[in-house]
Design a protein around this motif. Structure first.
Motif, short mmCIF file in Angstrom:
data_model
loop_
_atom_site.label_atom_id
_atom_site.label_comp_id
_atom_site.label_asym_id
_atom_site.label_seq_id
_atom_site.Cartn_x
_atom_site.Cartn_y
_atom_site.Cartn_z
N PHE A 163 0.79 -1.20 -0.11
CA PHE A 163 -0.04 -0.05 0.18
C PHE A 163 0.84 1.32 0.07
O PHE A 163 0.88 2.28 -0.80
CB PHE A 163 -0.83 0.06 1.35
N SER A 164 1.89 1.18 0.79
CA SER A 164 2.74 2.24 1.01
C SER A 164 3.85 2.75 -0.20
O SER A 164 3.84 3.73 -1.00
CB SER A 164 3.83 2.23 1.93
N MET A 165 3.89 1.51 -1.17
CA MET A 165 4.55 1.72 -2.44
C MET A 165 3.79 2.29 -3.22
O MET A 165 4.16 3.03 -4.11
CB MET A 165 5.24 0.41 -2.60
N LEU A 166 2.65 1.66 -3.24
CA LEU A 166 1.67 2.37 -4.27
C LEU A 166 1.19 3.75 -4.04
O LEU A 166 1.34 4.56 -5.18
CB LEU A 166 0.29 1.62 -4.18
N ARG A 167 1.27 4.24 -2.97
CA ARG A 167 1.06 5.79 -2.68
C ARG A 167 2.04 6.62 -3.16
O ARG A 167 1.79 7.80 -3.72
CB ARG A 167 0.73 6.03 -1.04
N VAL A 168 3.29 6.25 -2.87
CA VAL A 168 4.55 7.14 -3.50
C VAL A 168 4.91 6.92 -5.04
O VAL A 168 5.67 7.78 -5.25
CB VAL A 168 5.62 7.19 -2.66
N LEU A 169 4.22 6.15 -5.57
CA LEU A 169 4.32 5.98 -7.06
C LEU A 169 3.67 6.90 -7.79
O LEU A 169 2.42 7.35 -7.38
CB LEU A 169 4.18 4.68 -7.61
N LYS A 170 4.10 7.39 -8.86
CA LYS A 170 3.49 8.35 -9.74
C LYS A 170 2.52 7.52 -10.66
O LYS A 170 2.75 6.40 -10.75
CB LYS A 170 4.48 9.07 -10.90
N PRO A 171 1.24 8.12 -11.02
CA PRO A 171 0.41 7.38 -11.86
C PRO A 171 1.12 6.95 -13.11
O PRO A 171 1.97 7.50 -13.76
CB PRO A 171 -0.59 8.34 -12.14
N GLY A 172 1.06 5.57 -13.34
CA GLY A 172 1.77 4.80 -14.47
C GLY A 172 3.16 4.31 -13.98
O GLY A 172 3.68 3.60 -14.72
N GLY A 173 3.46 4.70 -12.64
CA GLY A 173 4.74 4.17 -12.14
C GLY A 173 4.71 2.78 -11.85
O GLY A 173 3.65 2.14 -11.71
N ARG A 174 5.64 2.17 -11.84
CA ARG A 174 5.87 0.75 -11.51
C ARG A 174 6.55 0.16 -10.34
O ARG A 174 7.53 0.71 -9.95
CB ARG A 174 6.52 0.14 -12.66
N ALA A 175 5.86 -0.99 -9.53
CA ALA A 175 6.73 -1.59 -8.62
C ALA A 175 7.13 -2.84 -9.05
O ALA A 175 6.57 -3.55 -10.03
CB ALA A 175 5.79 -1.75 -7.60
N VAL A 176 8.47 -3.09 -8.60
CA VAL A 176 9.18 -4.26 -9.22
C VAL A 176 9.92 -5.05 -8.14
O VAL A 176 10.65 -4.52 -7.21
CB VAL A 176 10.47 -3.94 -10.23
N VAL A 177 9.07 -6.14 -7.60
CA VAL A 177 9.39 -7.07 -6.56
C VAL A 177 10.13 -8.31 -7.25
O VAL A 177 9.65 -9.31 -7.57
CB VAL A 177 8.24 -7.44 -5.75
#
Length: 264
Positions: A163-177
Motif C-alpha cells: 500500500f505504501s509503495m503504491l501511494r508514493v508511485l506516480k500514476p503509471g509508475g511501476r513497482a518491481v519485486v
C-alpha cells in the motif's frame, strides 16, 4: 493468535504474532530481530550472496533492473537496497537529472552501501535513506519506479508495504519485486531445498553465524508463492500485474503499475 501456514501473507496489524522464519514471535519483535540478523551478516552479505547463488544473483538482478524500464530523469526507490548493488547500476540509467534513493531499515547495511558508493566515486544521483517499507516518508506520486529485491519477505506487514509503495508511485509508475519463490518442478524444488539447507553451514564457516542464515532459509520458505504475491499486489491497488519466473520459480519478479488517474 495467528495460525497462518507457511507461505501465507501477513495482511493486518491486528495479528498477535507473525513469522520470524519458522518461529512465531510477537508482531512488535520481528523488526528488531530481523535488524539483528542483518547487522550480523552485513560485512559478508555480498560474498555470501555469491556463494549461495553460485553467482546467479548478479544475472537475476540485471534482469530485474531491465524490467524497471528506467529512463534518463526518472526517480527510483531502491527499497531494502542494503549494500547498494542495484543502486549503482540504476544511477547511470537515470543520469544526472534523475534520482536514486538507496533505502533500507537497517543502518549496518546502509553503512556498507555508503562505503561502496564512496569507494566507487558515486554520489549524485544516489541518496541514502533509513526508512521502514511499511511507512515510506515520501510525498504522494513521487517515484517513477520502486524496486525491492530480496527484501519484501523480511517486512513484517507485507500488505501495508505494498500500500505504501503504491501511494508514493506516480500514476503509471511501476513497482518491481524480486524475491525467492516456489519452484514449479518437484524435483528441482527438492534439490533446491537440500542445497539451501547447507546455507547455515556456509554462514558458520564464512561469517561465524549460522543462526542468521538459518533464518534467511526459513524466511524464504515462509514467503508467499507467486500467485499469492500477485493477488496481494492486486489487492493493494496495482494494475497490470504480472510475474516472471526465474530458474523455474526459485525466484520470481513481480511487476505492478499504479493506475492512471489515481494520483493525489
Amino acid at each position: 493468535m495467528n495460525k497462518s501456514k507457511p507461505g501465507e501473507p501477513l495482511t493486518g496489524d491486528n495479528q498477535d504474532t507473525t513469522h520470524f522464519g519458522f518461529e512465531q514471535v510477537p508482531v512488535g519483535e520481528k523488526q528488531a530481530r530481523v535488524a539483528a540478523v542483518f547487522r550480523s551478516v552485513a560485512r559478508r552479505y555480498d560474498l555470501m550472496n555469491d556463494l549461495m547463488s553460485l553467482g546467479t544473483h548478479r544475472l537475476i538482478k540485471h534482469m530485474t533492473i531491465n524490467l524497471c524500464a528506467l529512463r534518463p530523469g526518472h526517480s527510483v526507490l531502491d527499497l531494502a537496497g542494503g549494500t547498494g548493488d542495484l543502486s549503482m547500476k540504476m544511477a547511470p540509467l537515470v543520469g544526472k537529472k534523475g534520482t536514486v534513493v538507496l533505502a533500507d531499515i537497517n543502518n549496518s547495511m546502509l553503512q556498507i552501501g555508503r562505503d561502496r558508493l564512496i569507494d566507487r566515486g558515486l554520489s549524485a544521483p544516489i541518496t541514502l535513506a533509513r526508512i521502514n517499507a511499511e511507512a515510506l516518508p515520501f510525498a504522494d506520486d513521487y517515484f517513477d519506479c520502486i524496486c525491492i529485491a530480496y527484501g519484501l519477505r523480511n517486512v513484517t506487514d507485507k500488505q501495508q508495504a505494498l500500500f505504501s509503495m503504491l501511494r508514493v508511485l506516480k500514476p503509471g509508475g511501476r513497482a518491481v519485486v524480486l524475491e525467492f519463490s516456489t519452484p514449479k518442478n518437484p524435483l528441482l524444488s527438492k534439490a533446491y531445498q537440500v542445497y539451501s539447507d547447507l546455507w547455515p553451514l556456509a554462514g558458520k564457516l564464512v561469517t561465524g553465524d549460522s543462526d542468521s542464515y538459518r533464518y534467511l532459509v526459513e524466511s524464504i520458505r515462509m514467503h508467499p508463492d507467486q500467485k499469492t504475491l500477485l493477488d496481494m499486489m492486486k489487492d493493494a491497488g496495482f494494475a497490470n500485474c504480472r510475474y516472471h519466473d526465474v530458474m523455474d520459480g526459485i525466484c520470481a519478479i513481480h511487476i505492478g503499475h499504479k493506475p492512471w488517474g489515481q494520483g493525489a
